[in-house]
Write a protein that holds these residues in place. Sequence first.
Motif, PDB file in Angstrom:
ATOM      1  N   SER A 226      51.748  36.228  23.792  1.00  0.00           N
ATOM      2  CA  SER A 226      50.201  35.938  23.938  1.00  0.00           C
ATOM      3  C   SER A 226      49.402  37.052  23.326  1.00  0.00           C
ATOM      4  O   SER A 226      49.855  38.069  23.342  1.00  0.00           O
ATOM      5  CB  SER A 226      49.856  35.724  25.368  1.00  0.00           C
ATOM      6  OG  SER A 226      49.772  36.946  26.087  1.00  0.00           O
ATOM      7  N   GLU A 227      47.902  36.792  22.894  1.00  0.00           N
ATOM      8  CA  GLU A 227      47.269  37.988  22.356  1.00  0.00           C
ATOM      9  C   GLU A 227      47.246  39.212  23.264  1.00  0.00           C
ATOM     10  O   GLU A 227      47.476  40.077  22.653  1.00  0.00           O
ATOM     11  CB  GLU A 227      45.759  37.466  22.181  1.00  0.00           C
ATOM     12  CG  GLU A 227      45.476  36.433  21.252  1.00  0.00           C
ATOM     13  CD  GLU A 227      46.246  37.264  19.774  1.00  0.00           C
ATOM     14  OE1 GLU A 227      45.792  38.330  19.357  1.00  0.00           O
ATOM     15  OE2 GLU A 227      46.668  36.395  19.155  1.00  0.00           O
ATOM     16  N   ASN A 228      47.208  38.962  24.557  1.00  0.00           N
ATOM     17  CA  ASN A 228      47.242  40.198  25.405  1.00  0.00           C
ATOM     18  C   ASN A 228      48.351  40.835  25.406  1.00  0.00           C
ATOM     19  O   ASN A 228      48.590  41.945  25.356  1.00  0.00           O
ATOM     20  CB  ASN A 228      46.911  39.657  26.830  1.00  0.00           C
ATOM     21  CG  ASN A 228      45.346  39.465  27.065  1.00  0.00           C
ATOM     22  OD1 ASN A 228      44.536  39.784  26.159  1.00  0.00           O
ATOM     23  ND2 ASN A 228      44.980  38.770  28.013  1.00  0.00           N
TER      24      ASN A 228
ATOM     25  N   ARG B 222      54.011  30.805  19.483  1.00  0.00           N
ATOM     26  CA  ARG B 222      54.448  31.690  20.624  1.00  0.00           C
ATOM     27  C   ARG B 222      55.989  31.157  20.829  1.00  0.00           C
ATOM     28  O   ARG B 222      56.719  32.130  21.270  1.00  0.00           O
ATOM     29  CB  ARG B 222      53.617  31.700  21.667  1.00  0.00           C
ATOM     30  CG  ARG B 222      52.147  32.351  21.486  1.00  0.00           C
ATOM     31  CD  ARG B 222      51.565  32.919  22.881  1.00  0.00           C
ATOM     32  NE  ARG B 222      51.259  31.738  23.778  1.00  0.00           N
ATOM     33  CZ  ARG B 222      50.353  31.116  23.918  1.00  0.00           C
ATOM     34  NH1 ARG B 222      49.324  31.218  23.343  1.00  0.00           N
ATOM     35  NH2 ARG B 222      50.099  30.119  25.095  1.00  0.00           N
TER      36      ARG B 222
ATOM     37  N   SER C 204      50.827  43.120  21.778  1.00  0.00           N
ATOM     38  CA  SER C 204      50.463  44.496  21.524  1.00  0.00           C
ATOM     39  C   SER C 204      51.541  45.331  22.451  1.00  0.00           C
ATOM     40  O   SER C 204      51.710  46.591  22.110  1.00  0.00           O
ATOM     41  CB  SER C 204      48.960  44.695  21.784  1.00  0.00           C
ATOM     42  OG  SER C 204      48.688  44.585  22.968  1.00  0.00           O
TER      43      SER C 204
ATOM     44  N   ASN D 192      48.809  27.452  18.522  1.00  0.00           N
ATOM     45  CA  ASN D 192      49.095  28.583  18.881  1.00  0.00           C
ATOM     46  C   ASN D 192      50.374  28.800  19.812  1.00  0.00           C
ATOM     47  O   ASN D 192      51.110  29.654  19.581  1.00  0.00           O
ATOM     48  CB  ASN D 192      48.028  29.512  19.711  1.00  0.00           C
ATOM     49  CG  ASN D 192      46.677  29.546  18.694  1.00  0.00           C
ATOM     50  OD1 ASN D 192      46.860  29.803  17.676  1.00  0.00           O
ATOM     51  ND2 ASN D 192      45.494  29.316  19.255  1.00  0.00           N
TER      52      ASN D 192
END
Length: 428
Positions: free
Chosen positions: A349-351, A278, A354, A274
């Motif tokens: 990052s996932e957070n 990124r 978005s 991951n």
Amino acid sequence: MKRSLGQVYTDIYNAHKDDRYVGFYKVRQPDETVDPIASKNPFFQYGPQWKINRSQLSYCFTSGKMKNMFPLVLEVSQNLIKHIEAEGKLGGNPFDAKDLASKFTSDSVASCAFGLQGKAFEDPNSEFRRVAKKVLEPSTILSIKLLVMFLFPSCSKILNVRFIPKDAAEYYFDIIKTTLSYRKEHNIIRNDFLDVVTHMKFKSNEPRLTVADITAHAVSFFGDGFETSSITLSFLLYDLAANIDIQEKVRQEICEVIKNHGDTMSYEAIQDMNLLDRCISESMRVHPPVLSLSKICTGTGGYTLPPCNETGKEVHIEENTPIVIPIYAIHHDPKYYPNPEKFDPDRFSENNKSEISKGAYLPFGEGPRICIGMKFALLQIKIATVAIVQKFDVRVNKKTKEPLEINPNYFMLLAKGGLWLDFYQRSQ
Ligand code: HEM
């Protein structure tokens, strides 16, 4: 040339920061009679012809097909490592990251698209590389050709300006013809792009692909995939070298993931890396290889846009109006990316991802024409990076001119003066 087209678009964007769009004109489309190979590349096509080609090529880029090509690319990454070791330049005598990355992607794409050993590492002057350089190597002639093709498309026919020179087109056609008949005769299945295209299924009323069509698809694969991926890989290596704390974390992740996958570097293991993913996303934000996108308004009757600023009126875009989207400028706009010059993989990052505005991240384009080779590009970039980071500590050599500046003599992103990196062998 003082500024490339991509830089000119960045200047226009920055001069109109408060407006959603500004007027400009641009066209892309090689003429079929002058340039039969480039004109079949979906990148240059519109309408029904684009639809047919896009759907034929989409079939070649599914995850399953990528998994089949994994061992071919892995083999080339082993040659890359041997090359760095054998050149004996480990530390103090740097490599030009772009040259290194080009050799890797040229061999990787040659293997997958043409079923050939490109031999860029063993023989940098091989016929295959010589022809590829002729087609794509940054040069004033190439820049002039592109300017003529993009800005004055009608002149390109009169002046016989071709993206793929005639001798290069013949060379590629011969390779494909010979390879196809050799494979048929010896019953060879390699699971590469050439196999996939050759065994494509068609409906009874659809025309079969000719050798010329297959050549055009293979050259598209090569032309669209080799240079863009090598630029991305070279900037990624630079970013990891310039941020050694992040490079170390990437190395730790690689070790852990490979361990969790039974000490095997597999297609599945790559998907679990991951942080590496990124880093690539962030590197492509800071250094998008394709500086701007060309679109055309195809809606019947055109399209009406809302006002471009608080005080303006609606704007009607006529059908067939070309549109430019300045990717580099958008990726460097602090409105979308605070402190835009900073390499910060945490933005993805996932957070955090978005939070990125829709349409503000475009290294592969967006929508129905999004890059068809994205999965393959990411696969080959990841495989090379994993192989390098496992074996070497990568550092920026002082020959690299920092802060980086854009080389204006090319239509894609290159660093002026090159990206010079040292590779120090790690003890196992
Ligand atoms: C990191 C590497 C790559 C980058 C940055 C890149 C970038 C792009 C961009 C920006 C577009 C235009 C999308 C749009 O108009 O919205 C595009 C289209 C395209 N790319 Fe890539 N690309 C890469 C690798 C590849 C590879 C490996 C292949 C093939 C093997 C490929 C094949 C194509 C094709 C055929 C199109 C035209 C798609 C269409 O118009 O339908 N690209 N790419």
